[in-house]
Design an enzyme around this catalytic site. Structure first.
Site, PDB file in Angstrom:
ATOM      1  N   GLU A   1       0.824  -1.222   0.000  1.00  0.00           N
ATOM      2  CA  GLU A   1       0.000   0.000   0.000  1.00  0.00           C
ATOM      3  C   GLU A   1       0.857   1.270   0.000  1.00  0.00           C
ATOM      4  OE1 GLU A   1      -2.870  -0.522  -0.770  1.00  0.00           O
ATOM      5  OE2 GLU A   1      -3.632  -2.332   0.177  1.00  0.00           O
TER       6      GLU A   1
ATOM      7  N   HIS B   1      -2.817   2.425   8.314  1.00  0.00           N
ATOM      8  CA  HIS B   1      -3.926   1.672   7.721  1.00  0.00           C
ATOM      9  C   HIS B   1      -4.187   0.435   8.569  1.00  0.00           C
ATOM     10  CE1 HIS B   1      -6.398  -0.599   4.990  1.00  0.00           C
ATOM     11  NE2 HIS B   1      -5.481  -1.528   4.841  1.00  0.00           N
TER      12      HIS B   1
ATOM     13  N   HIS C   1      -7.500  -2.725   9.835  1.00  0.00           N
ATOM     14  CA  HIS C   1      -8.763  -3.421   9.549  1.00  0.00           C
ATOM     15  C   HIS C   1      -9.570  -3.577  10.842  1.00  0.00           C
ATOM     16  CE1 HIS C   1      -6.321  -5.772   6.214  1.00  0.00           C
ATOM     17  NE2 HIS C   1      -6.500  -4.504   5.892  1.00  0.00           N
TER      18      HIS C   1
ATOM     19  N   GLU D   1     -17.936  12.472  22.336  1.00  0.00           N
ATOM     20  CA  GLU D   1     -16.675  13.097  21.949  1.00  0.00           C
ATOM     21  C   GLU D   1     -16.253  12.854  20.508  1.00  0.00           C
ATOM     22  OE1 GLU D   1     -13.683  13.043  24.972  1.00  0.00           O
ATOM     23  OE2 GLU D   1     -14.977  14.468  26.005  1.00  0.00           O
TER      24      GLU D   1
ATOM     25  N   HIS E   1     -13.046  -2.907   3.557  1.00  0.00           N
ATOM     26  CA  HIS E   1     -11.634  -3.290   3.659  1.00  0.00           C
ATOM     27  C   HIS E   1     -11.023  -2.787   4.979  1.00  0.00           C
ATOM     28  CE1 HIS E   1      -7.379  -3.551   1.751  1.00  0.00           C
ATOM     29  NE2 HIS E   1      -7.276  -3.374   3.053  1.00  0.00           N
TER      30      HIS E   1
HETATM   31  O1  2HA Z   1      -0.905  -5.393   3.406  1.00  0.00           O
HETATM   32  O2  2HA Z   1      -3.744  -4.319   4.813  1.00  0.00           O
HETATM   33  O3  2HA Z   1      -4.366  -3.425   2.427  1.00  0.00           O
HETATM   34  C1  2HA Z   1      -1.995  -5.656   4.152  1.00  0.00           C
HETATM   35  C2  2HA Z   1      -3.109  -4.750   3.896  1.00  0.00           C
HETATM   36  C3  2HA Z   1      -3.416  -4.411   2.503  1.00  0.00           C
HETATM   37 ZN    ZN Z   2      -5.649  -3.513   4.258  1.00  0.00          ZN
END
Ligand code: 2HA
Ligand code: ZN
Length: 274
Positions: free
Chosen positions: A116, A139, A141, A169, A210
């Protein structure tokens, strides 16, 4: 030269990845972090003339030429960063051509930066234009945020509004709201460009079904943004699952908080129904 394994920026990466893993947000190789470093700071630990390898990035990052980043590795697991930072992390500098990463340290098993990287570096470029203090792109999940993606419209105004309503908040933490992208193929320049476009207006961007991106001047700001969204999403999922919701924070209430914290400038008032 000081020992790089004692550097505060390596420590920051170890702590952030370990915390995110233990929250259950970053299964397997899920998630990635990039952190822009100051050259003088890195020079205390590394010979900046010693380029270990050159790795093409596949996109133009002219605005970032000479900038140095510590970045999680592709295919690497967040849970392993704290035990083997030199394999799971790397320090790269954007070369003079703008499209090559010069490896200064790390990726010790011959690996490279996260898939990414386009979304990360393009987001850095976009955020630095809005906020010169920005340093971190993160980033992840997060579980409830993703669960919510399955049952809530992926609409910027509606999603932001629902999250703001969940805890008092939220509107203080992210008054500008959350950018939302539809489901897209990840790991390419296209999603990077789309993410960076959202980053002009938002510090948080949802990748539909995602995950999420958060940015900030340091690890705490980026982490704190994602953590607050995740908490609100958890409340939403729990409250929704109960099948009854009889109370809510009204839009008038939300605006009263905005006024209390003097966030009228930052707040996306058009996301409220006043
Ligand atoms: O590389 O989260 O979006 C792992 C990720 C890809
Ligand atoms: Zn990811």
């Amino acid at each position: 030269m000081k020992d790089i394994l004692t550097a505060p920026f390596v420590e920051d990466m170890k702590r952030a990845t370990a915390n995110m893993y233990r929250q259950g947000w970053d299964e397997r190789n899920g998630g990635n972090i990039s952190f822009m470093l100051e050259e003088e700071q890195v020079a205390e630990y590394l010979d900046l003339n010693n380029v270990i390898r050159e790795i093409p990035t596949g996109f133009d990052a002219t605005d970032l030429i000479g900038k140095i980043f510590i970045v999680t590795g592709t295919g690497k697991y967040f849970k392993n960063v704290e035990v083997a930072p030199e394999t799971n992390l790397g320090i790269i500098r954007i070369a003079k051509d703008g499209t090559t990463a010069e490896l200064l340290w790390g990726y010790a098993d011959g690996g490279k930066f996260t898939s990414e990287l386009p979304a990360h570096l393009m987001s850095h470029m976009a955020r630095l234009k809005v906020d010169p203090q920005n340093r971190v792109v993160m980033h992840s999940h997060p579980t409830y945020t993703l669960a919510m993606n399955h049952i809530h419209e992926l609409d910027e105004q509606k999603l932001t509004h629902t999250l703001w309503e969940m805890c008092t908040e939220c509107i203080v933490v992210f008054p500008e709201g959350i950018g939302v992208l539809p489901w897209m193929v990840c790991g390419n320049n296209e999603i990077g460009i789309a993410t960076a476009e959202k980053m002009k207006d938002f510090r948080l961007v949802i990748w539909g079904l995602h995950g999420i991106y958060g940015v900030g001047k340091d690890m705490d700001e980026a982490f704190g943004l994602i953590e607050t969204v995740e908490k609100a999403a958890q409340l939403y999922m729990l409250a929704t699952a109960s099948g009854k919701r009889i109370n809510t924070i009204t839009d008038e209430n939300l605006w009263a908080i905005v006024e209390r914290f003097s966030l009228q400038e930052q707040c996306r008032k058009d996301f409220l129904n006043l």
